[in-house]
Write a protein that holds these residues in place. Structure first.
Motif, PDB file in Angstrom:
ATOM      1  N   ALA A  36       1.621  -6.502  48.833  1.00 51.60           N
ATOM      2  CA  ALA A  36       1.346  -7.431  48.275  1.00 51.60           C
ATOM      3  C   ALA A  36       2.518  -7.448  47.337  1.00 51.60           C
ATOM      4  CB  ALA A  36       1.007  -8.304  48.819  1.00 51.60           C
ATOM      5  N   THR A  37       3.283  -8.701  46.303  1.00 51.91           N
ATOM      6  CA  THR A  37       4.176  -8.317  45.112  1.00 51.91           C
ATOM      7  C   THR A  37       4.643  -9.774  44.586  1.00 51.91           C
ATOM      8  OG1 THR A  37       5.081  -7.430  43.581  1.00 51.91           O
ATOM      9  CG2 THR A  37       5.881  -7.672  45.765  1.00 51.91           C
ATOM     10  N   THR A  38       4.744  -9.927  43.882  1.00 52.21           N
ATOM     11  CA  THR A  38       4.717 -10.809  43.081  1.00 52.21           C
ATOM     12  C   THR A  38       6.352 -10.673  42.260  1.00 52.21           C
ATOM     13  OG1 THR A  38       3.987 -11.414  41.010  1.00 52.21           O
ATOM     14  CG2 THR A  38       3.186 -12.513  43.141  1.00 52.21           C
ATOM     15  N   ALA A  39       6.742  -9.809  41.610  1.00 53.12           N
ATOM     16  CA  ALA A  39       7.772  -9.110  41.363  1.00 53.12           C
ATOM     17  C   ALA A  39       8.951  -8.150  41.887  1.00 53.12           C
ATOM     18  CB  ALA A  39       6.646  -7.877  40.475  1.00 53.12           C
ATOM     19  N   PRO A  40       9.509  -8.841  41.641  1.00 47.20           N
ATOM     20  CA  PRO A  40      11.175  -7.717  42.505  1.00 47.20           C
ATOM     21  C   PRO A  40      11.095  -6.781  42.400  1.00 47.20           C
ATOM     22  CG  PRO A  40      11.285 -10.330  41.147  1.00 47.20           C
ATOM     23  CD  PRO A  40      10.257  -9.931  40.541  1.00 47.20           C
ATOM     24  N   VAL A  41      10.619  -5.941  40.864  1.00 43.47           N
ATOM     25  CA  VAL A  41      10.741  -4.230  40.994  1.00 43.47           C
ATOM     26  C   VAL A  41       9.936  -3.506  41.881  1.00 43.47           C
ATOM     27  CG1 VAL A  41      12.004  -4.521  38.296  1.00 43.47           C
ATOM     28  CG2 VAL A  41       9.698  -4.429  39.075  1.00 43.47           C
ATOM     29  N   GLU A  42       8.488  -3.953  42.022  1.00 43.01           N
ATOM     30  CA  GLU A  42       7.943  -3.645  42.377  1.00 43.01           C
ATOM     31  C   GLU A  42       8.086  -3.813  44.211  1.00 43.01           C
ATOM     32  OE1 GLU A  42       4.071  -5.887  41.929  1.00 43.01           O
ATOM     33  OE2 GLU A  42       3.796  -4.484  40.155  1.00 43.01           O
ATOM     34  N   LEU A  43       8.427  -4.449  44.475  1.00 39.80           N
ATOM     35  CA  LEU A  43       9.114  -5.002  45.840  1.00 39.80           C
ATOM     36  C   LEU A  43      10.524  -4.045  46.039  1.00 39.80           C
ATOM     37  CD1 LEU A  43       9.431  -7.026  48.177  1.00 39.80           C
ATOM     38  CD2 LEU A  43      11.630  -7.874  48.025  1.00 39.80           C
ATOM     39  N   VAL A  44      11.181  -3.745  45.195  1.00 44.47           N
ATOM     40  CA  VAL A  44      11.959  -3.098  45.196  1.00 44.47           C
ATOM     41  C   VAL A  44      11.628  -1.019  45.874  1.00 44.47           C
ATOM     42  CG1 VAL A  44      14.094  -1.589  44.142  1.00 44.47           C
ATOM     43  CG2 VAL A  44      14.569  -3.538  43.902  1.00 44.47           C
ATOM     44  N   HIS A  45      10.475  -0.481  44.857  1.00 49.01           N
ATOM     45  CA  HIS A  45       9.941   0.204  44.780  1.00 49.01           C
ATOM     46  C   HIS A  45       9.456   0.345  46.680  1.00 49.01           C
ATOM     47  CE1 HIS A  45      10.169   2.497  41.160  1.00 49.01           C
ATOM     48  NE2 HIS A  45       9.676   0.680  40.470  1.00 49.01           N
ATOM     49  N   TYR A  46       8.146  -0.709  46.743  1.00 45.59           N
ATOM     50  CA  TYR A  46       7.640  -0.793  48.083  1.00 45.59           C
ATOM     51  C   TYR A  46       8.537  -0.391  49.882  1.00 45.59           C
ATOM     52  CZ  TYR A  46       3.531  -2.460  45.850  1.00 45.59           C
ATOM     53  OH  TYR A  46       2.302  -2.866  44.911  1.00 45.59           O
ATOM     54  N   VAL A  47       9.742  -1.130  49.181  1.00 46.53           N
ATOM     55  CA  VAL A  47      11.919  -0.880  49.958  1.00 46.53           C
ATOM     56  C   VAL A  47      11.528   0.398  50.049  1.00 46.53           C
ATOM     57  CG1 VAL A  47      13.827  -1.570  50.922  1.00 46.53           C
ATOM     58  CG2 VAL A  47      11.873  -3.145  50.736  1.00 46.53           C
ATOM     59  N   VAL A  88       5.427  -2.662  62.516  1.00 42.45           N
ATOM     60  CA  VAL A  88       6.549  -3.139  61.792  1.00 42.45           C
ATOM     61  C   VAL A  88       5.553  -3.494  60.573  1.00 42.45           C
ATOM     62  CG1 VAL A  88       8.440  -4.053  60.835  1.00 42.45           C
ATOM     63  CG2 VAL A  88       8.451  -4.136  63.545  1.00 42.45           C
ATOM     64  N   PRO A  89       5.210  -2.645  59.268  1.00 41.90           N
ATOM     65  CA  PRO A  89       5.142  -2.470  58.169  1.00 41.90           C
ATOM     66  C   PRO A  89       5.911  -4.473  57.321  1.00 41.90           C
ATOM     67  CG  PRO A  89       6.850  -0.404  57.639  1.00 41.90           C
ATOM     68  CD  PRO A  89       6.549  -1.455  59.744  1.00 41.90           C
ATOM     69  N   VAL A  90       4.998  -4.952  56.766  1.00 43.66           N
ATOM     70  CA  VAL A  90       5.029  -6.205  55.924  1.00 43.66           C
ATOM     71  C   VAL A  90       4.362  -6.127  54.755  1.00 43.66           C
ATOM     72  CG1 VAL A  90       4.474  -8.573  56.401  1.00 43.66           C
ATOM     73  CG2 VAL A  90       4.432  -7.123  58.119  1.00 43.66           C
ATOM     74  N   VAL A  91       5.565  -6.521  53.772  1.00 40.10           N
ATOM     75  CA  VAL A  91       5.403  -6.630  52.733  1.00 40.10           C
ATOM     76  C   VAL A  91       5.400  -8.528  51.918  1.00 40.10           C
ATOM     77  CG1 VAL A  91       5.791  -6.314  50.297  1.00 40.10           C
ATOM     78  CG2 VAL A  91       6.305  -5.049  52.246  1.00 40.10           C
ATOM     79  N   ILE A  92       4.419  -8.812  52.022  1.00 43.90           N
ATOM     80  CA  ILE A  92       4.187  -9.758  51.511  1.00 43.90           C
ATOM     81  C   ILE A  92       4.709  -9.811  49.907  1.00 43.90           C
ATOM     82  CG2 ILE A  92       2.292 -12.503  50.804  1.00 43.90           C
ATOM     83  CD1 ILE A  92       2.853 -11.494  53.582  1.00 43.90           C
ATOM     84  N   TYR A  93       5.928 -10.707  49.937  1.00 41.28           N
ATOM     85  CA  TYR A  93       6.869 -11.372  48.404  1.00 41.28           C
ATOM     86  C   TYR A  93       6.500 -12.987  47.778  1.00 41.28           C
ATOM     87  CZ  TYR A  93       9.807 -11.210  44.948  1.00 41.28           C
ATOM     88  OH  TYR A  93      10.919 -11.849  43.380  1.00 41.28           O
ATOM     89  N   THR A  94       5.626 -13.239  47.358  1.00 42.43           N
ATOM     90  CA  THR A  94       5.409 -14.354  46.968  1.00 42.43           C
ATOM     91  C   THR A  94       5.240 -14.915  45.235  1.00 42.43           C
ATOM     92  OG1 THR A  94       4.137 -16.543  47.965  1.00 42.43           O
ATOM     93  CG2 THR A  94       3.221 -14.458  47.837  1.00 42.43           C
ATOM     94  N   GLY A  95       5.041 -15.906  45.205  1.00 41.91           N
ATOM     95  CA  GLY A  95       4.937 -15.844  43.631  1.00 41.91           C
ATOM     96  C   GLY A  95       3.443 -16.001  43.166  1.00 41.91           C
TER      97      GLY A  95
END
Length: 212
Positions: free
Chosen positions: A189-200, A167-174
């Motif tokens: 991997a990202t620290t930005a909510p907007v980037e997380l939206v794009h990755y999902v 399963v693909p894993v996205v790291i989201y951390t500050g």
């Protein structure tokens, strides 16, 4: 010409106009039910879409306030636009979010649930393991540091490998430093909510399309 003759001529002259009015009224009442049936769902859909986008914008702004990342107005608009157009792709998707401090992710969890995704939340690898072993997820989101262990997120990747769970894993951390490199098992991997939206959205589009 007598007055009565003039009156009759005027009455006869108005008959065509009256017939057109009667015809229009008849057509309106005949088609009214069909028009209402066609228009109401569209109006309802537009209204619902407006509410969803408004809610998504509010949740994305709250998530931005929780994060340390900066975001431009353009990036915000782009993320919201993708959410709007990816509604069918996201609806029904399954996500597992692993983080020992879930309160900071609450706005984003609510956002993904609002667009129709199923989101499970786990506080540790130990809690997450039975979940990803029995349920097929489309994406796993994880932090890196948990309970003082700076490698907790990386160690979870080895558990996924141990059980053969691809399963693909996205790291989201500050506190992610991309210059330190990214594990091969991590999709992004990202620290930005907007980037997380794009990755999902990217991962859900890939899941819907299936393997090449």
């Amino acid at each position: 010409m007598e007055m009565s003759d003039v009156l009759w001529i005027k009455i006869i002259g108005t008959i065509p106009a009256m017939l057109w009015v009667a015809f229009a009224v008849t057509v309106f009442f005949t088609l009214r039910g069909t028009l209402v049936q066609q228009m109401v769902p569209r109006l309802t859909a537009v209204r619902a879409l407006g509410v969803e986008i408004e809610l998504a914008a509010e949740l994305l702004d709250r998530a931005q306030d929780e994060s340390r990342a900066t975001v431009t107005a353009t990036a915000r608009r782009t993320a919201l636009g993708r959410l709007e157009h990816a509604a069918d792709v996201l609806r029904g998707g399954k996500m597992l979010w692993v983080d020992d401090r879930p309160e900071g992710n609450a706005p984003l969890v609510e956002l993904f649930r609002a667009v129709g995704m199923h989101v499970d939340v786990a506080l540790s690898t130990e809690e997450a393991t039975p979940l990803f072993r029995r349920r097929p997820y489309d994406v796993i989101i994880s932090d890196l540091d948990r309970d003082g262990d700076r490698q907790a997120g990386i160690k979870m990747l080895r558990v996924l490998d141990q059980y053969g769970i691809d399963v693909p894993v996205v790291i989201y951390t500050g506190r992610f430093d991309p210059e330190r490199g990214v594990d091969r098992r991590i999709f992004a991997a990202t620290t930005a909510p907007v980037e997380l939206v794009h990755y999902v959205i990217d991962l859900m589009e890939r899941a819907r399309l299936g393997p090449p």
